[in-house]
Design a protein around this motif. Structure first.
Motif, short mmCIF file in Angstrom:
data_model
loop_
_atom_site.label_atom_id
_atom_site.label_comp_id
_atom_site.label_asym_id
_atom_site.label_seq_id
_atom_site.Cartn_x
_atom_site.Cartn_y
_atom_site.Cartn_z
N GLU A 199 -26.20 17.04 19.00
CA GLU A 199 -25.81 18.58 19.19
C GLU A 199 -25.84 19.13 17.66
N GLU A 200 -25.27 18.53 16.86
CA GLU A 200 -24.94 19.23 15.63
C GLU A 200 -26.40 19.14 14.97
N LEU A 201 -27.12 18.26 14.90
CA LEU A 201 -28.46 18.18 14.38
C LEU A 201 -29.39 19.40 14.89
N PHE A 202 -29.24 19.68 16.25
CA PHE A 202 -30.04 20.73 16.80
C PHE A 202 -29.34 21.99 16.41
N THR A 203 -28.21 22.28 16.41
CA THR A 203 -27.51 23.59 15.85
C THR A 203 -28.17 23.69 14.63
N ASN A 204 -28.09 22.79 13.65
CA ASN A 204 -28.64 23.07 12.38
C ASN A 204 -29.97 23.32 12.31
N PHE A 205 -30.75 22.91 13.12
CA PHE A 205 -32.23 23.19 13.39
C PHE A 205 -32.42 24.56 13.78
N TYR A 206 -31.58 24.86 14.80
CA TYR A 206 -31.72 26.22 15.48
C TYR A 206 -31.45 27.27 14.44
N ARG A 207 -30.34 27.09 13.59
CA ARG A 207 -30.15 27.91 12.43
C ARG A 207 -31.23 28.06 11.27
N GLU A 208 -31.73 26.82 11.01
CA GLU A 208 -32.90 27.06 9.97
C GLU A 208 -34.15 27.71 10.65
N GLY A 209 -34.43 27.60 11.86
CA GLY A 209 -35.49 28.18 12.56
C GLY A 209 -35.22 29.78 12.79
N GLU A 210 -34.00 30.00 12.85
CA GLU A 210 -33.52 31.43 12.69
C GLU A 210 -33.70 32.14 11.56
N ASP A 211 -33.32 31.36 10.43
CA ASP A 211 -33.52 32.01 9.22
C ASP A 211 -35.10 32.09 8.62
N GLU A 212 -36.03 31.26 9.21
CA GLU A 212 -37.27 31.55 9.27
C GLU A 212 -37.90 32.73 9.76
N MET A 213 -37.46 32.97 11.07
CA MET A 213 -37.72 34.23 11.57
C MET A 213 -37.10 35.35 10.99
N ARG A 214 -35.91 35.25 10.53
CA ARG A 214 -35.24 36.37 10.00
C ARG A 214 -36.25 36.89 8.82
N LYS A 215 -36.81 36.05 8.07
CA LYS A 215 -37.56 36.46 6.75
C LYS A 215 -38.73 37.43 7.31
N VAL A 216 -39.31 36.86 8.45
CA VAL A 216 -40.58 37.56 8.92
C VAL A 216 -39.96 38.92 9.66
N ILE A 217 -39.08 39.03 10.22
CA ILE A 217 -38.31 40.17 10.82
C ILE A 217 -38.14 41.21 9.83
N TYR A 218 -37.24 40.63 9.00
CA TYR A 218 -36.80 41.50 7.79
C TYR A 218 -38.14 42.33 7.17
N GLU A 219 -38.95 41.23 6.77
CA GLU A 219 -40.18 41.95 6.10
C GLU A 219 -41.04 43.07 6.89
N ALA A 220 -41.14 42.72 8.08
CA ALA A 220 -41.63 43.85 9.11
C ALA A 220 -40.95 45.15 9.22
N VAL A 221 -39.63 45.08 9.29
CA VAL A 221 -38.88 46.46 9.52
C VAL A 221 -38.41 47.20 8.41
N GLU A 222 -38.13 46.35 7.27
CA GLU A 222 -37.49 46.99 6.07
C GLU A 222 -38.61 47.90 5.32
N ARG A 223 -39.77 47.91 5.48
CA ARG A 223 -40.65 48.59 4.88
C ARG A 223 -40.66 50.01 5.52
N GLU A 224 -39.87 50.04 6.40
CA GLU A 224 -39.69 51.47 7.13
C GLU A 224 -38.44 51.76 7.46
N PRO A 225 -37.54 51.98 6.78
CA PRO A 225 -36.02 51.87 7.00
C PRO A 225 -35.60 53.23 7.88
#
Length: 192
Positions: free
Chosen positions: A117-143
Protein backbone atom coordinates in the motif's frame (compact mmCIF):
# COMPACT_ATOMS: atom_id res chain seq x y z
CA UNK A 1 21.27 -5.97 -24.40
CA UNK A 2 22.91 -9.10 -23.00
CA UNK A 3 21.02 -12.39 -22.80
CA UNK A 4 20.64 -12.14 -19.01
CA UNK A 5 19.23 -8.62 -19.33
CA UNK A 6 16.87 -9.76 -22.08
CA UNK A 7 15.62 -12.63 -19.93
CA UNK A 8 15.13 -10.32 -16.96
CA UNK A 9 13.11 -7.93 -19.14
CA UNK A 10 11.02 -10.82 -20.52
CA UNK A 11 10.28 -11.87 -16.96
CA UNK A 12 9.21 -8.33 -16.05
CA UNK A 13 7.05 -8.00 -19.17
CA UNK A 14 5.29 -11.32 -18.54
CA UNK A 15 4.98 -10.60 -14.81
CA UNK A 16 3.10 -7.38 -15.59
CA UNK A 17 0.56 -9.41 -17.56
CA UNK A 18 0.37 -12.27 -15.04
CA UNK A 19 -0.07 -10.00 -12.01
CA UNK A 20 -2.74 -8.01 -13.88
CA UNK A 21 -4.61 -11.18 -14.90
CA UNK A 22 -4.27 -13.32 -11.78
CA UNK A 23 -3.60 -10.90 -8.95
CA UNK A 24 -0.65 -10.95 -6.62
CA UNK A 25 -1.86 -13.82 -4.44
CA UNK A 26 -2.69 -16.21 -7.31
CA UNK A 27 0.32 -15.44 -9.52
CA UNK A 28 3.10 -18.00 -9.18
CA UNK A 29 6.76 -17.97 -10.04
CA UNK A 30 6.31 -21.40 -11.65
CA UNK A 31 3.60 -20.16 -14.01
CA UNK A 32 5.68 -17.12 -14.87
CA UNK A 33 8.71 -19.32 -15.62
CA UNK A 34 6.56 -21.30 -18.05
CA UNK A 35 5.44 -18.15 -19.81
CA UNK A 36 9.05 -17.04 -20.20
CA UNK A 37 10.19 -20.54 -21.20
CA UNK A 38 12.72 -21.01 -18.45
CA UNK A 39 12.88 -23.49 -15.59
CA UNK A 40 11.25 -22.34 -12.36
CA UNK A 41 14.48 -22.46 -10.30
CA UNK A 42 16.12 -20.15 -12.88
CA UNK A 43 13.66 -17.41 -11.92
CA UNK A 44 15.50 -17.03 -8.63
CA UNK A 45 18.70 -16.05 -10.43
CA UNK A 46 16.84 -12.87 -11.45
CA UNK A 47 14.49 -12.27 -8.52
CA UNK A 48 14.78 -13.66 -5.00
CA UNK A 49 11.05 -14.25 -4.74
CA UNK A 50 7.57 -13.12 -5.75
CA UNK A 51 7.64 -10.06 -3.47
CA UNK A 52 10.93 -8.84 -4.95
CA UNK A 53 9.59 -9.47 -8.44
CA UNK A 54 6.39 -7.55 -7.71
CA UNK A 55 8.37 -4.59 -6.37
CA UNK A 56 10.55 -4.67 -9.52
CA UNK A 57 7.43 -4.77 -11.68
CA UNK A 58 6.02 -1.80 -9.77
CA UNK A 59 9.25 0.17 -10.19
CA UNK A 60 9.24 -0.56 -13.92
CA UNK A 61 5.53 0.24 -14.38
CA UNK A 62 5.69 3.40 -12.28
CA UNK A 63 8.72 4.61 -14.25
CA UNK A 64 6.94 3.93 -17.55
CA UNK A 65 3.86 5.78 -16.31
CA UNK A 66 5.86 8.89 -15.36
CA UNK A 67 7.73 8.78 -18.70
CA UNK A 68 4.40 8.46 -20.49
CA UNK A 69 3.10 11.65 -18.84
CA UNK A 70 6.35 13.52 -19.58
CA UNK A 71 6.29 12.48 -23.26
CA UNK A 72 2.70 13.61 -23.56
CA UNK A 73 3.51 16.91 -21.82
CA UNK A 74 6.24 17.60 -24.37
CA UNK A 75 3.89 16.84 -27.28
CA UNK A 76 1.09 19.14 -26.11
CA UNK A 77 3.12 22.14 -25.05
CA UNK A 78 1.95 24.37 -27.96
CA UNK A 79 -1.75 23.41 -27.69
CA UNK A 80 -4.51 25.59 -26.18
CA UNK A 81 -5.48 24.79 -22.56
CA UNK A 82 -8.66 22.85 -23.31
CA UNK A 83 -6.92 20.62 -25.85
CA UNK A 84 -4.07 20.01 -23.39
CA UNK A 85 -6.29 19.05 -20.49
CA UNK A 86 -8.81 17.05 -22.47
CA UNK A 87 -5.96 15.39 -24.34
CA UNK A 88 -4.24 14.51 -21.06
CA UNK A 89 -7.42 12.93 -19.74
CA UNK A 90 -7.97 10.99 -22.97
CA UNK A 91 -4.35 9.85 -23.09
CA UNK A 92 -4.59 8.66 -19.47
CA UNK A 93 -7.72 6.71 -20.37
CA UNK A 94 -6.07 5.13 -23.40
CA UNK A 95 -3.04 4.26 -21.32
CA UNK A 96 -5.17 2.45 -18.74
CA UNK A 97 -7.20 0.65 -21.40
CA UNK A 98 -4.61 -0.14 -24.05
CA UNK A 99 -1.27 -0.90 -22.38
CA UNK A 100 -0.18 -3.80 -20.23
CA UNK A 101 1.23 -1.33 -17.71
CA UNK A 102 -2.14 0.44 -17.62
CA UNK A 103 -4.00 -2.83 -17.05
CA UNK A 104 -1.59 -3.63 -14.21
CA UNK A 105 -2.28 -0.25 -12.62
CA UNK A 106 -6.04 -0.66 -13.09
CA UNK A 107 -5.87 -3.87 -11.08
CA UNK A 108 -3.91 -2.41 -8.17
CA UNK A 109 -4.49 1.35 -8.13
CA UNK A 110 -7.25 1.44 -5.53
CA UNK A 111 -6.65 -1.89 -3.81
CA UNK A 112 -3.01 -2.96 -3.85
CA UNK A 113 -1.93 -5.96 -1.80
CA UNK A 114 -1.70 -4.72 1.82
CA UNK A 115 2.07 -5.12 2.04
CA UNK A 116 2.45 -2.77 -0.96
CA UNK A 117 0.00 0.00 0.00
CA UNK A 118 2.74 2.49 0.87
CA UNK A 119 4.52 1.77 -2.41
CA UNK A 120 1.33 2.55 -4.35
CA UNK A 121 0.56 5.63 -2.26
CA UNK A 122 3.99 7.04 -3.10
CA UNK A 123 3.52 6.16 -6.75
CA UNK A 124 0.13 7.85 -6.82
CA UNK A 125 1.66 11.04 -5.43
CA UNK A 126 4.50 10.96 -7.97
CA UNK A 127 2.01 10.53 -10.83
CA UNK A 128 -0.09 13.34 -9.43
CA UNK A 129 2.99 15.58 -9.34
CA UNK A 130 3.69 14.84 -13.02
CA UNK A 131 0.09 15.68 -13.96
CA UNK A 132 0.22 18.82 -11.82
CA UNK A 133 3.11 20.15 -13.94
CA UNK A 134 1.10 19.68 -17.14
CA UNK A 135 -2.05 21.21 -15.68
CA UNK A 136 -0.30 24.23 -14.18
CA UNK A 137 1.45 24.89 -17.47
CA UNK A 138 -1.90 24.73 -19.27
CA UNK A 139 -3.88 27.11 -17.04
CA UNK A 140 -1.36 29.52 -15.58
CA UNK A 141 -0.76 31.15 -18.96
CA UNK A 142 -4.26 32.60 -18.67
CA UNK A 143 -4.89 33.37 -14.98
CA UNK A 144 -7.70 35.75 -15.86
CA UNK A 145 -9.69 32.84 -17.38
CA UNK A 146 -8.97 29.89 -15.08
CA UNK A 147 -9.10 29.15 -11.38
CA UNK A 148 -5.73 28.50 -9.71
CA UNK A 149 -3.48 25.75 -10.99
CA UNK A 150 -3.91 23.80 -7.75
CA UNK A 151 -7.71 24.05 -7.85
CA UNK A 152 -7.77 22.85 -11.45
CA UNK A 153 -5.32 20.05 -10.60
CA UNK A 154 -7.42 18.79 -7.69
CA UNK A 155 -10.60 18.91 -9.80
CA UNK A 156 -8.85 17.11 -12.66
CA UNK A 157 -7.55 14.37 -10.38
CA UNK A 158 -10.96 13.91 -8.75
CA UNK A 159 -12.55 13.56 -12.20
CA UNK A 160 -9.82 11.11 -13.23
CA UNK A 161 -10.32 9.05 -10.06
CA UNK A 162 -14.10 9.01 -10.49
CA UNK A 163 -13.85 8.07 -14.12
CA UNK A 164 -11.38 5.36 -13.15
CA UNK A 165 -14.20 3.71 -11.19
CA UNK A 166 -16.31 3.65 -14.35
CA UNK A 167 -13.36 2.31 -16.32
CA UNK A 168 -13.27 -0.66 -13.97
CA UNK A 169 -17.02 -1.26 -14.05
CA UNK A 170 -18.41 -0.12 -17.41
CA UNK A 171 -17.82 -0.98 -21.03
CA UNK A 172 -15.40 1.27 -22.84
CA UNK A 173 -18.25 2.77 -24.87
CA UNK A 174 -20.25 3.57 -21.72
CA UNK A 175 -17.13 5.00 -20.13
CA UNK A 176 -16.43 7.28 -23.09
CA UNK A 177 -20.04 8.54 -23.12
CA UNK A 178 -19.77 9.43 -19.43
CA UNK A 179 -16.42 11.08 -20.04
CA UNK A 180 -17.90 13.39 -22.71
CA UNK A 181 -20.63 14.52 -20.32
CA UNK A 182 -18.34 14.94 -17.32
CA UNK A 183 -15.84 16.87 -19.40
CA UNK A 184 -18.40 19.61 -20.14
CA UNK A 185 -18.98 20.16 -16.43
CA UNK A 186 -15.27 20.08 -15.62
CA UNK A 187 -14.32 22.51 -18.38
CA UNK A 188 -17.00 25.04 -17.44
CA UNK A 189 -16.26 24.62 -13.74
CA UNK A 190 -12.57 25.53 -13.88
CA UNK A 191 -13.20 28.95 -15.39
CA UNK A 192 -13.56 32.12 -13.36
Amino acid sequence: MKKGEETRQKILDEAIVLFAESGYEKASMRELAGRVHIKAPSMYAYFSGKETLFISVCDFVFGEYRRFIRRYAAEIRPMPAEEKLQGLMKMMNEYFYDTEEGRFLRRYFFAPPPQFEELFTNFYREGEDEMRKVIYEAVEREPEIFLSGETVTQAFICILDGMFFHMLNDSRQAYEEKFREVWKVFWNGIKR
